[in-house]
Design an enzyme around this catalytic site. Structure first.
Site, PDB file in Angstrom:
ATOM      1  N   THR A  62     -25.417   7.600  28.656  1.00 39.69           N
ATOM      2  CA  THR A  62     -26.836   7.896  28.539  1.00 39.69           C
ATOM      3  C   THR A  62     -27.245   8.007  29.979  1.00 39.69           C
ATOM      4  O   THR A  62     -26.452   7.720  30.871  1.00 39.69           O
ATOM      5  CB  THR A  62     -27.536   6.727  27.820  1.00 39.69           C
ATOM      6  OG1 THR A  62     -27.068   6.664  26.497  1.00 39.69           O
ATOM      7  CG2 THR A  62     -29.047   6.827  27.826  1.00 39.69           C
ATOM      8  N   ASP A  92     -25.931   6.229  15.503  1.00 43.48           N
ATOM      9  CA  ASP A  92     -26.798   5.064  15.753  1.00 43.48           C
ATOM     10  C   ASP A  92     -27.477   4.561  14.478  1.00 43.48           C
ATOM     11  O   ASP A  92     -28.140   3.528  14.497  1.00 43.48           O
ATOM     12  CB  ASP A  92     -27.864   5.403  16.801  1.00 43.48           C
ATOM     13  CG  ASP A  92     -27.322   5.265  18.221  1.00 43.48           C
ATOM     14  OD1 ASP A  92     -26.130   4.936  18.375  1.00 43.48           O
ATOM     15  OD2 ASP A  92     -28.079   5.507  19.174  1.00 43.48           O
ATOM     16  N   SER A 110     -31.482   1.647  21.563  1.00 47.50           N
ATOM     17  CA  SER A 110     -31.638   0.495  22.465  1.00 47.50           C
ATOM     18  C   SER A 110     -32.226   0.906  23.814  1.00 47.50           C
ATOM     19  O   SER A 110     -32.352   0.075  24.715  1.00 47.50           O
ATOM     20  CB  SER A 110     -30.275  -0.157  22.723  1.00 47.50           C
ATOM     21  OG  SER A 110     -29.719  -0.614  21.528  1.00 47.50           O
TER      22      SER A 110
HETATM   23  O1  DON Z   1     -29.979   5.197  21.695  1.00 45.33           O
HETATM   24  C1  DON Z   1     -29.136   4.378  21.988  1.00 45.33           C
HETATM   25  O2  DON Z   1     -29.376   3.214  22.132  1.00 45.33           O
HETATM   26  C2  DON Z   1     -27.727   4.843  22.260  1.00 45.33           C
HETATM   27  N1  DON Z   1     -27.452   6.064  21.575  1.00 45.33           N
HETATM   28  C3  DON Z   1     -27.575   5.005  23.706  1.00 45.33           C
HETATM   29  C4  DON Z   1     -26.169   5.345  24.037  1.00 45.33           C
HETATM   30  C5  DON Z   1     -25.875   4.988  25.399  1.00 45.33           C
HETATM   31  O3  DON Z   1     -26.612   4.381  26.121  1.00 45.33           O
HETATM   32  C6  DON Z   1     -24.590   5.343  25.848  1.00 45.33           C
HETATM   33  N2  DON Z   1     -24.627   5.188  27.280  1.00 45.33           N
HETATM   34  N3  DON Z   1     -24.527   4.908  28.263  1.00 45.33           N
END
Ligand code: DON
Length: 579
Positions: free
Chosen positions: A389, A431, A461
């Protein structure tokens, strides 16, 4: 002084000093001011990609405000940081105006209209994990372009075209591949991404072979798509030829996203969740992110203890942090989901009284049991989430602040590039809770609030957050890292507000993670913490040092001088603070 008297004097002195030994936080004593970050009174942009930070800063120089810079940075990251920067994913932005007004923009992906709660279960009722890891069933309806449009429409000063075009230029004219990007692309092309011809066409090295740092990459189709978004506007993506390409690709490969899904997608303006930690105010993302609620819940719990009594990395401090994490993540699993589909008891979760009852349940000398605490929602373990992310922070000369985290979910998302449109789609559907009713040893959560439904947003998150004091921004922060994100942000905030660290120290300091289940804690490698970890083990914690946690590109503002310091996260060699 005679020898005997000297010994006596030293003995007495040490007796006087010993009781104070634990009281001074390590970092306030060792305030290293040699690296405070990139100082600016005219604005600064801090992101995972040096090229994207430079784009953001160039927009500030052109007279753009923090939102203009944020939108330009986000589009640039979609080109220069393809593992997570995106137009085919989604995320969250928090904007705070100098007058204190704050809003959030929820541009999280939604489940396609044809999605069902059991779409990832096979005939035996088991989760087919590959279906959310990669491929055409993994993506939710992308939200990024609508989200950036909303931010720009509401707050932007410069024309839309001006903030999108720098990304077009990067894609069309090409840019130099970094070591991180070369490694990432080579790995992907040899693995999952290599299975999708359009992805190979977009990201394969022309003429074959492996990417190396210093190579130039040109992303022609992505440039064409971004140019259409810049010139014709976001509808080109949601209703025009780009939507056609997505829908065609989906139909041809067993995916679910339709033109109707794309046309119906809306970003949402949401009221931020707010909390207080001593005299600091926290402004953060409400559901469908669990980030803001869990962060404030943890801070509320911790406020009941005198954290300063011990060092930042004393076992007593770490124990209380772990216990706060355990309780907030249990509530996350129990209550949180898309607020448009499920009633989330936000007021209760954010209340100081509720936090008091949770704090009272913590034994200062002994680890609690996660299973025991959460036995009402069944049992054991947690899904391992991926770590891709990206987060960036912006402040401009007026003090307008933007904190933005967005994602494709896993690194390079679904690994599917839309044919003829050159951008990667997310794999965010993973998710959701994929097996209704089963919270199991393997690590799946099956609670109702986050089950799949058409049009619903999957729980996140991501925790973009702004900390203020006396109405002025103090810290703008956030991070990637799946479920670890909330704890990374907690660590950075506590480091600054409770332990008096500089921004650089706060971002550098070792981070820790506990997420209720599995009932174990990880803490970053590199910090010499053996005695503390030994003590925590004696208290009943399972704890180990491992890897790196997050990429918390942050800004800290000196309250006296009003100088903003952009602090990139050195865990990522491509990150940069640009002014
Ligand atoms: O929305 C979320 O919490 C996850 N899909 C985020 C994924 C994530 O942070 C992967 N990364 N570093």
């Amino acid at each position: 002084m005679p020898f005997k008297q000297r010994i006596l004097f030293l003995l007495l002195l040490s007796l006087i000093l010993v009781p104070f030994r634990d009281q001074a936080p390590v970092y306030s004593q060792q305030r290293d001011t040699s690296d405070l970050g990139v100082a600016s009174t005219t604005g600064v942009v801090v992101s995972a990609s040096d090229l994207a930070s430079d784009v953001g800063a160039s927009i500030l120089h052109k007279g753009g405000n923090a939102v203009d810079a944020a939108v330009a940075t986000a589009f640039a990251l979609a080109v220069t940081w393809p593992s997570a920067g995106n137009i085919g994913g989604g995320g969250f932005m928090v904007v705070r105006r100098p007058n204190g007004e704050a809003i959030t923009i929820d541009y999280r992906e939604t489940a396609p209209g044809k999605a069902t709660p059991t779409m990832y279960l096979n005939a035996q009722g088991h989760i087919e994990r590959g279906l959310t890891a990669a491929g055409y069933l993994a993506p939710g309806v992308p939200g990024t372009v609508r989200g950036l449009e909303m931010a720009h429409k509401k707050f932007g000063k410069l024309p839309w075209k001006d903030v999108v075009l720098p990304a077009v230029k990067l894609a069309e004219e090409g840019f130099i591949v970094s070591e991180t990007m070369a490694r990432g692309l080579n790995g992907q092309l040899a693995g999952e991404m290599g299975k999708f011809p359009a992805s190979v066409a977009a990201y394969g090295k022309p003429g074959g072979g492996k990417w190396a740092a210093g190579d130039k990459i040109v992303l022609t189709d992505l440039g064409k798509t971004l140019r259409a978004i810049a010139v014709d506007g976001p509808d080109a993506f949601y209703k025009g030829w780009i939507a056609d390409r997505i829908a065609e690709d989906m139909a041809a490969n067993g995916g679910l996203i339709s033109k109707a899904d794309l046309a119906a997608y809306q970003a949402k303006l949401r009221t931020p969740v707010k909390g207080r930690y001593h005299d600091y105010e926290i402004t953060a993302m409400p559901p469908p992110s669990s980030g803001g609620v869990a962060l404030i819940e943890m801070l509320n719990i911790l406020e009941n203890f005198d954290l300063k009594k011990h060092d930042r990395f004393a076992p007593e401090t770490l124990h209380l942090m772990i216990e706060a994490m355990r309780r907030a993540y249990l509530d996350r699993a129990r209550f949180l989901g898309d607020p448009d589909f499920t009633d989330v008891p936000i007021a209760k979760l954010l209340s100081k009284d509720y936090a008091k009852t949770l704090a009272a349940s913590i034994n200062p000398a002994k680890a609690s049991s996660s299973v025991e605490l959460g036995k009402d929602i069944v049992t054991i373990a947690q899904v391992r989430e991926s770590d891709e992310t990206t987060h960036f922070s912006v402040i401009d000369k007026t003090g307008m602040a933007v904190t933005n985290t967005y994602t494709l979910e896993g690194g390079y998302g679904s690994r599917v590039v839309v044919k003829g449109a050159g951008f990667l789609l997310n794999n965010e559907m993973g998710d959701f809770n994929k097996k209704p009713g089963e919270t199991n040893e393997r690590g799946d959560i099956g609670t109702a609030p986050n089950l799949i439904a058409p049009g619903k947003r999957m729980l996140s998150s991501m925790t973009p957050a702004i900390v203020t004091r006396n109405g002025k921004p103090v810290l703008i922060t956030g991070s990637p890292g799946g479920r670890t994100i909330i704890n990374t942000v907690l660590c950075i905030i506590l480091n600054v507000t409770e332990f008096g660290m500089t921004g650089r120290q706060a971002v550098d300091a070792a981070r820790m993670h506990h997420q209720w289940l599995p009932d174990s804690t990880t803490i970053e490698e590199g910090a010499a913490l053996e005695p503390a970890l030994l003590r925590l083990k004696e208290m009943g914690h399972t704890i180990r040092q491992q890897g790196r946690q997050g990429d918390g590109n942050s800004i800290i503002v000196d309250e006296k001088t009003k100088v903003a310091y952009g602090v990139n996260d050195k865990r990522n060699g491509s990150s940069k603070a640009s002014k």
